[in-house]
Structure formats: structure tokens, C-alpha cells
Design an enzyme around this catalytic site. Structure first.
Site, PDB file in Angstrom:
ATOM      1  N   ASP A 231      10.592  63.964  15.878  1.00 47.32           N
ATOM      2  CA  ASP A 231      11.170  62.679  15.455  1.00 47.32           C
ATOM      3  C   ASP A 231      10.021  61.828  14.926  1.00 47.32           C
ATOM      4  OD1 ASP A 231      12.824  60.406  15.112  1.00 47.32           O
ATOM      5  OD2 ASP A 231      14.087  61.015  16.765  1.00 47.32           O
ATOM      6  N   HIS A 265      10.002  62.487  11.465  1.00 52.61           N
ATOM      7  CA  HIS A 265      10.915  61.742  10.596  1.00 52.61           C
ATOM      8  C   HIS A 265      10.188  60.558   9.957  1.00 52.61           C
ATOM      9  CE1 HIS A 265      14.137  64.230  11.715  1.00 52.61           C
ATOM     10  NE2 HIS A 265      14.433  63.682  12.875  1.00 52.61           N
TER      11      HIS A 265
END
Length: 458
Positions: A231, A265
Site C-alpha cells: 500500500d 500505491h
């Protein structure tokens, strides 16, 4: 908002420092077994409870355990060859019920390595913390193994790897952390935090395994780290509108420097939890490689708070979707009742309308940005204000093999190879901008007093 340092002076009880009877406490002399099989949760915490201060020393070995709860004036030292293995039993991670009286409302459990209401806490050495998160990731992906009441909050009950809570003078240095069940290093409402020379590695498909997440913290320095996660790599947060504890304190006075940020991300992300405000941030001399976004700021109406006084300088990025994004319409975490807040037209200003202002971006070089060179979409009734971009060079390309999120966000394909997209921005300057792209280098709408290399954009 209160002063975090003053608040911690009230909640952290003065400790009686007693000199340890040994230079350090070798855990293997106190019933701890490093065979990778024996559950050492009780033995490790019994040792910590029996001493008032000192070095908890792990020689080479593999130590299976649940939460290790450190106290004030204590160092957890993992020698080279020592590996902490996270238990895959929820019961080995105590619930954070003692935080509720301070306004912590999220369901959750203490981390693999934790501290609460403590000062002068250090985690260091050349060893490894292995959260063994695969068991917990499968629970989230398959919705199995969790009690029904926890399915909706499974992200919060997954244990972090390292989480000091309401602490001051925290140092995390020279260790490797991998396979975290959820956020990896998560200081929460802490003051004076140093994170230096650590390496974090979580698989690319592991859910919500952010790297370093200071939340509502003050005076934090993150340096010389390598972060490769599933993430966001580094995220600065300050609580949501529904977080009474975190939103009391801004995330402020944060330095990020000399870090390598890979495959997440986002490289450096602010929000979307920003209700307590994020301010006084510098990010410099960092490399971003393969992150979906480079720097990302995200919020929405009703979240409130402000993001202000940010400085980004001397950054190199390659193979990112978009080097810089500001999104005032971030939907994650919003309820069905909130959908009206995402109208692109102006709405009346309110106390909970977010503020984004005073951002400086200098000396940035980007190669192979595959979605857009920059994507800035402010909230129309309160535009992004005082954005200064100087010496910003981007090579934006159309990549036929655009990665996984093109399926989730089809608009990415439409935006491939575009230049700078800005909307709802005021009182800003773009100078010495170089955008190499197969499409339009600049798209803009609803700007007020914005200058592009001497030309006023309207």
C-alpha cells in the site's frame, strides 16, 4: 487543538529508573526459546515486567511471540540473525481497551512490538521483525476466520508490526521489518520520533500494508529508509472526523529524507485522515520507483482539517503513474449518505470543508510517468491555494502494459500520457516546467490568479 507534548506529560507517568543488574537482559536466560516454534509471549513479557529499565537482548534465533509490550527507558535489541516471528493467534495481541478513556474509538489490538504511555523507547539492532501477515491477509481477502462483528473492521484488528501509542522519545533504527499484517510502523499520538535506516518489505498484493504511518505525531524524522510495500510507503495522518483522540493533535514538524520508496500505491501520502491537520512537512532527496503515485494528498468534504506548509525538493521518480496528485474528492471511507458531497460543482463553505494551501515543489525529475504528469483537483468552494512548482521535469508516456489499477480505475487509460491537469486552484505559480508527452501538456479549469511561466491562466 491541544499541545501534544503537554498532553503526554500528563498521561505518561514518571518512571523510577533503576540501573539494571546486568548490562543487558539476554532473553534466552529467562526462559525464551528461539526455535521458531515455542510461543514466547508470556516469557518475554514476564521478563519485561520484572525489570524497570534496560536492554532486552535477543541473540541469533527465531522467536515466536505475540505482543511485546515495552516500558519506559527500555531498548529492544535484535542482534543480527535474530528474528521476531509474529503469532498468528489474535489472542496473543491484547485489545487496546485502555486507550478508550483518551478518546480512541477504533477497535484494535496492540502491535507485535508495542509501547503505550512510555518514554525513551528504542527498537534497534541488525535483526528482523517478521509479522507473518499472510494468515491475516487471507482473512481479509476471503472473509474467513473472523468473527462476524469484526468483518467490517478487519483492517483495524489486524496487528501492526511496531506501534508506539501516546509515547515520547521513540527511536526505531537499523532493523528489517517484513510481512506486516497491516500498517507496518505506526506511531500514534507520539512526540519526538526517529525512524532511521530501517528496511520494510511487504508483498505487493498484501492489503493495507502501509510502510511508515505517523498519525497525529509531532517532531518526526524519517531518514535513510527503504520501503517496498503493498500500500502506501509513507503516510502522514491526523485522524478522521470520527476519531476524537487523533483529531485533537496535528501531524506536524515531519522530515522525510534520503529514502528509497518502491512499488506502493503512493510514495509519500497525506490523508485522507487529516481532520486534526497536517502541517510543517519537508520531503527531500528521495527516490520513488514504481509507486502508483509519487506524492499524494487526498481528502474530501466533511473531513475538515487542513494540509499546509509542505515543502518537496530534490526528488527523482521513475515508472510512476502520476508524480503529484491532490484529490479533493477521495471517496474511500465515505458512506452511502456522503455521496452528495462528491458533486463537482461548488457547495456552501462549512467548518468541515478541508483546506489545502502553501505547498512548494522544487527540483523534481520524473521519467516514464504513465498516467499524467500532475493531477490537481481542488474543492471548488475552497480551491488549492498558494501552490508553487519550480524546476519540474516530467517525461509522460503511453504504456500499453499499464498495471493493475487500470482495471479498477478505467479513467487511468483515458489519462495515459497526459501532462499537467489542474482544476480549482488559486494564487499559484508554475515556473520552469518541462513536460514531454504525446498529448496536451496542460489542461486546466476554474483557476484564479495562477501563473504558468509568466502567463496568467484563467
Amino acid at each position: 487543538m491541544e499541545n501534544l507534548s503537554a498532553f503526554l506529560s500528563e498521561v505518561i507517568k514518571p518512571s523510577e529508573i533503576t540501573a539494571p543488574t546486568e548490562p543487558y537482559f539476554d532473553v534466552t536466560k529467562y526462559g525464551v526459546i528461539g526455535d521458531g516454534v515455542t510461543n514466547n509471549t508470556k516469557a518475554i513479557n514476564a521478563l519485561i515486567k520484572s525489570v524497570s529499565a534496560g536492554i532486552i537482548f535477543f541473540p541469533p534465533g527465531r522467536y515466536l511471540t505475540g505482543t511485546i509490550m515495552l516500558k519506559s527507558n527500555m531498548t529492544l535489541y535484535l542482534s543480527s540473525g535474530a528474528e521476531i516471528l509474529g503469532s498468528q493467534d489474535f489472542e496473543d495481541y491484547p485489545e487496546q481497551t485502555d486507550l478508550k478513556e483518551f478518546g480512541y474509538t477504533r477497535p484494535g489490538r496492540y502491535a507485535l512490538i508495542a509501547a503505550a504511555f512510555a518514554e525513551n523507547v528504542t527498537v534497534t539492532g541488525g535483526g528482523t521483525v517478521n509479522g507473518r501477515g499472510d494468515y491475516f491477509w487471507d482473512m481479509v481477502k476471503n472473509k474467513t476466520g473472523l468473527p462476524p462483528e469484526l468483518l467490517k473492521v478487519s483492517d483495524m484488528v489486524r496487528p501492526r508490526c511496531i506501534q508506539p501509542v501516546l509515547c515520547r522519545n521513540v527511536k526505531i533504527k537499523d532493523i528489517t521489518v517484513k510481512n506486516s499484517a497491516c500498517w507496518t510502523v505506526h506511531p500514534l499520538c507520539c512526540d519526538n520520533v526517529i525512524i532511521d535506516g530501517i528496511s520494510i518489505k511487504n508483498p505487493g498484493d498484501s492489503p493495507n500494508t502501509d510502510g511508515i504511518n505517523p498519525e497525529s505525531c509531532s517532531n518526526v524524522r524519517i531518514s535513510n529508509c527503504i520501503v517496498d510495500v503493498g500500500d502506501d510507503c509513507i503516510t502522514l495522518k491526523a485522524g478522521t472526523e470520527n476519531d476524537p483522540l487523533q483529531k485533537r493533535f496535528p501531524c506536524e514538524n515531519i522530515t522525510v529524507t534520503n529514502c528509497n520508496l518502491l512499488n506502493g500505491h503512493g510514495g509519500v501520502v497525506i490523508g485522507s485522515e487529516m481532520s486534526g491537520c497536517v502541517r510543517n512537512i519537508t520531503v527531500s532527496n528521495c527516490i520513488f520507483s514504481g509507486t502508483d503515485r509519487g506524492v499524494r494528498i487526498k481528502t474530501r468534504r466533511k473531513r475538515g482539517g487542513s494540509v499546509s506548509r509542505l515543502m518537496f525538493s530534490n526528488l527523482f521518480m521513475t515508472e510512476v503513474y502520476c508524480p503529484f496528485t491532490i484529490n479533493g474528492f477521495y471517496r474511500c471511507g465515505a458512506s452511502c449518505d456522503d455521496m452528495e458531497l462528491f458533486d463537482f460543482g461548488p457547495r456552501p463553505l462549512a467548518d468541515d470543508t478541508p483546506v489545502i494551501e502553501d505547498i512548494s515543489i522544487n527540483n523534481v525529475m520524473v521519467r516514464r510517468a504513465t498516467v499524467a504528469a500532475m493531477y490537481i483537483i481542488g474543492i471548488p468552494e475552497r480551491p488549492v491555494k498558494n501552490l508553487r512548482v519550480h524546476n519540474f521535469s516530467v517525461e509522460s508516456v503511453v504504456d500499453p502494459a499499464i498495471r493493475r489499477e487500470a482495471v479498477m480505475l478505467p479513467t487511468f487509460e483515458k489519462m495515459q500520457g497526459k501532462g499537467i491537469i489542474i482544476k480549482n486552484v488559486s494564487d499559484s505559480v508554475f515556473s520552469e516546467i518541462s513536460v514531454t508527452t504525446e498529448n496536451e501538456p496542460l489542461e486546466y479549469e476554474n483557476l484564479e490568479n495562477v501563473t504558468w511561466s509568466g502567463k496568467i491562466l484563467r
